[in-house]
Design a protein around this motif. Structure first.
Motif, PDB file in Angstrom:
ATOM      1  N   UNK A 294      -4.682 -45.550 -84.876  1.00 30.93           N
ATOM      2  CA  UNK A 294      -5.831 -45.733 -83.973  1.00 30.93           C
ATOM      3  C   UNK A 294      -6.515 -47.064 -84.227  1.00 30.93           C
ATOM      4  N   UNK A 295      -6.636 -47.444 -85.494  1.00 29.18           N
ATOM      5  CA  UNK A 295      -7.253 -48.726 -85.825  1.00 29.18           C
ATOM      6  C   UNK A 295      -6.377 -49.885 -85.345  1.00 29.18           C
ATOM      7  N   UNK A 296      -5.063 -49.750 -85.501  1.00 28.02           N
ATOM      8  CA  UNK A 296      -4.153 -50.808 -85.052  1.00 28.02           C
ATOM      9  C   UNK A 296      -4.209 -50.975 -83.538  1.00 28.02           C
ATOM     10  N   UNK A 297      -4.201 -49.870 -82.815  1.00 30.20           N
ATOM     11  CA  UNK A 297      -4.284 -49.941 -81.358  1.00 30.20           C
ATOM     12  C   UNK A 297      -5.601 -50.578 -80.920  1.00 30.20           C
ATOM     13  N   UNK A 298      -6.685 -50.182 -81.556  1.00 34.29           N
ATOM     14  CA  UNK A 298      -8.002 -50.706 -81.183  1.00 34.29           C
ATOM     15  C   UNK A 298      -8.102 -52.207 -81.434  1.00 34.29           C
ATOM     16  N   UNK A 299      -7.388 -52.716 -82.452  1.00 34.65           N
ATOM     17  CA  UNK A 299      -7.446 -54.141 -82.792  1.00 34.65           C
ATOM     18  C   UNK A 299      -6.370 -54.956 -82.072  1.00 34.65           C
ATOM     19  N   UNK A 300      -5.551 -54.308 -81.259  1.00 36.63           N
ATOM     20  CA  UNK A 300      -4.539 -55.023 -80.501  1.00 36.63           C
ATOM     21  C   UNK A 300      -3.196 -55.157 -81.195  1.00 36.63           C
ATOM     22  N   UNK A 301      -3.007 -54.454 -82.280  1.00 37.83           N
ATOM     23  CA  UNK A 301      -1.744 -54.509 -83.022  1.00 37.83           C
ATOM     24  C   UNK A 301      -0.851 -53.338 -82.614  1.00 37.83           C
ATOM     25  N   UNK A 302      -0.525 -53.246 -81.339  1.00 36.57           N
ATOM     26  CA  UNK A 302       0.258 -52.114 -80.843  1.00 36.57           C
ATOM     27  C   UNK A 302       1.690 -52.119 -81.401  1.00 36.57           C
ATOM     28  N   UNK A 303       2.167 -53.276 -81.824  1.00 37.62           N
ATOM     29  CA  UNK A 303       3.527 -53.349 -82.372  1.00 37.62           C
ATOM     30  C   UNK A 303       3.646 -52.606 -83.700  1.00 37.62           C
ATOM     31  N   UNK A 304       2.518 -52.353 -84.346  1.00 36.54           N
ATOM     32  CA  UNK A 304       2.542 -51.662 -85.631  1.00 36.54           C
ATOM     33  C   UNK A 304       2.486 -50.142 -85.480  1.00 36.54           C
ATOM     34  N   UNK A 305       2.476 -49.668 -84.236  1.00 41.89           N
ATOM     35  CA  UNK A 305       2.376 -48.226 -83.978  1.00 41.89           C
ATOM     36  C   UNK A 305       3.725 -47.704 -83.502  1.00 41.89           C
ATOM     37  N   UNK A 306       4.413 -46.862 -84.289  1.00 41.13           N
ATOM     38  CA  UNK A 306       5.712 -46.319 -83.865  1.00 41.13           C
ATOM     39  C   UNK A 306       5.529 -45.192 -82.858  1.00 41.13           C
ATOM     40  N   UNK A 307       6.615 -44.825 -82.206  1.00 42.39           N
ATOM     41  CA  UNK A 307       6.572 -43.682 -81.295  1.00 42.39           C
ATOM     42  C   UNK A 307       6.568 -42.363 -82.061  1.00 42.39           C
ATOM     43  N   UNK A 308       7.153 -42.398 -83.252  1.00 43.10           N
ATOM     44  CA  UNK A 308       7.275 -41.165 -84.037  1.00 43.10           C
ATOM     45  C   UNK A 308       7.236 -41.516 -85.520  1.00 43.10           C
ATOM     46  N   UNK A 309       6.695 -40.582 -86.297  1.00 37.02           N
ATOM     47  CA  UNK A 309       6.612 -40.758 -87.750  1.00 37.02           C
ATOM     48  C   UNK A 309       7.261 -39.540 -88.386  1.00 37.02           C
TER      49      UNK A 309
END
Length: 417
Positions: A294-309
């Motif tokens: 959530x923090x990564x998405x909010x800061x614009x780092x969407x590439x750091x968010x995987x589809x699945x963990x």
């Protein structure tokens, strides 16, 4: 003869092993924060640790009792009976019985305390527990056989030292292949493995047959010496041949891979999947993943968010670059705590790449990239890293640079961004 517990405790050494058995089992049960909780295989294998000490003690005590039955002034009473093996059998039973009862009770309590989850292979779990019980009887049979031919002091020492040596020769530290005394003793997770039925069956059969041969072993007196009869020599030789020949004809692997993916899933974007065996870590891991993504998405780092963990086991790997994976860290099992830093490291590590599992591994430049991705992800959540913990201080990347590195990692071009 020796049917009464009171008489047995008064005349034999073996029954007194009950006291050290209780102490050792209790200490082993509670040590290191009971890291085995949740995993049925690990729970059973963990309790085999005490047999490293109890086995030689059992052999020594059974040897002392057998030697006392065979000493001058008593041996003729044994040999004059129609079934001279029965007094030795009873004495050995009083050595093995109390220890066996305590050990089996401890495993049962451990499985209850473990609160095992998931699809538990109960047949394998029960079989592995029975193998440990058979090993307890085998140690007593070994001591009983050796004790018939020496004085109590010599017999006890030889049996204890001999059993201890056999653990190294026929146990986890032995040669590759089938090893009779490989009983578990696991100090790390067994997640991702299942018991090999043929291996456990071979252990049970070999323990049973050789125990019978050792307990039945007849002896005779000649010129004041105690010697095996011809049949006794054959029994001893058969036991030795069976144990020594096992590695050449019996199954080689006690455990077999069970590479199932985790099935306990929750959340979306990313979907978080863990193994049911590790429910006690679920809330922490889910919270950490959600906090970081959530923090990564909010800061614009969407590439750091995987589809699945996905949680990883010792045999399950991820193959999709859109999936992040993490094996529970070893220090989390005793503490019960998974750190957010461990989850952050897992979110940026390309475990779908074969190079991550090979030697010497990725180039040094890759690690600088990973350290920077790791520090950047934690930074978005307000967590700063200590630069002194890294060989080269990591950089806080821009969203564009983070995307460039992650794109390179997704295609397994590690250290070339």
């Amino acid at each position: 003869m020796m049917h009464s517990p009171r008489y047995a405790f008064k005349t034999l050494v073996g029954p007194w092993l009950l006291l050290p058995a209780v102490v050792l089992e209790a200490v082993n049960f509670a040590q290191r924060g009971m890291p085995w909780r949740g995993e049925a295989l690990w729970t059973v294998d963990w309790f085999a640790i005490v047999l490293f000490i109890l086995g030689p003690l059992l052999a020594g005590a059974a040897a002392v009792d057998a030697a006392r039955l065979s000493r001058p002034g008593s041996i003729h009473l044994i040999l004059a009976t129609e079934q001279p093996h029965r007094p030795y059998l009873r004495a050995a039973a009083w050595s093995a019985g109390p220890v066996l009862a305590v050990h089996l009770l401890t495993i049962g309590i451990g499985l209850i305390a473990s609160g095992v989850h998931g699809s538990v292979p109960w047949l394998g779990v029960i079989s592995a527990a029975l193998v440990q019980c058979a090993a307890i009887c085998w140690y007593a049979a070994l001591g009983s056989a050796l004790g018939r031919f020496a004085s109590p002091l010599v017999a006890g020492a030889v049996a204890a030292v001999g059993a201890f040596t056999l653990i190294y020769l026929l146990g986890e530290g032995g040669s590759t292949g089938f090893n009779l005394l490989t009983l578990g003793g696991a100090t790390v997770s067994r997640l991702g493995y299942a018991y090999t039925p043929g291996y456990l069956a071979a252990q049970l059969a070999l323990f049973a047959v050789t125990s019978v041969l050792l307990l039945w072993l007849p002896l005779r007196q000649r010129s004041g010496l105690r010697l095996p009869t011809f049949v006794g020599a054959v029994c001893a030789a058969l036991a030795v041949v069976m144990v020594a020949g096992g590695p050449y004809v019996l199954p080689a692997d006690r455990l077999t891979p069970a590479t199932a993916a985790p099935t306990d899933c929750s959340g979306t974007a990313p979907k978080i999947c863990l193994y049911p065996e590790h429910q006690r870590f679920e809330n922490q891991i889910v919270q950490h993943v959600q906090t970081l993504t959530e923090a990564a998405n909010a800061a614009g780092y969407t590439s750091l968010v995987p589809k699945r963990f996905d949680e990883l086991s010792r045999t399950y790997r991820i193959s999709d670059p859109a999936v992040a994976g993490m094996e529970i860290p070893a220090d989390a099992y005793p503490s019960g705590q998974v750190r957010i830093e461990d989850v952050a490291s897992a979110l940026v590590r390309p475990l779908h790449c074969n190079l991550m599992y090979e030697e010497p591994g990725p180039a040094p430049t890759y690690w600088q990239e990973e350290f920077s991705l790791y520090a950047t992800l934690l930074h978005t959540a307000g967590i700063e890293v200590d630069p002194s913990e890294f060989p080269t201080p990591p950089k806080i990347l821009s969203p564009h640079n983070a995307e460039r590195i992650m794109s390179s990692h997704r295609s397994c071009r590690l250290g070339s961004a």
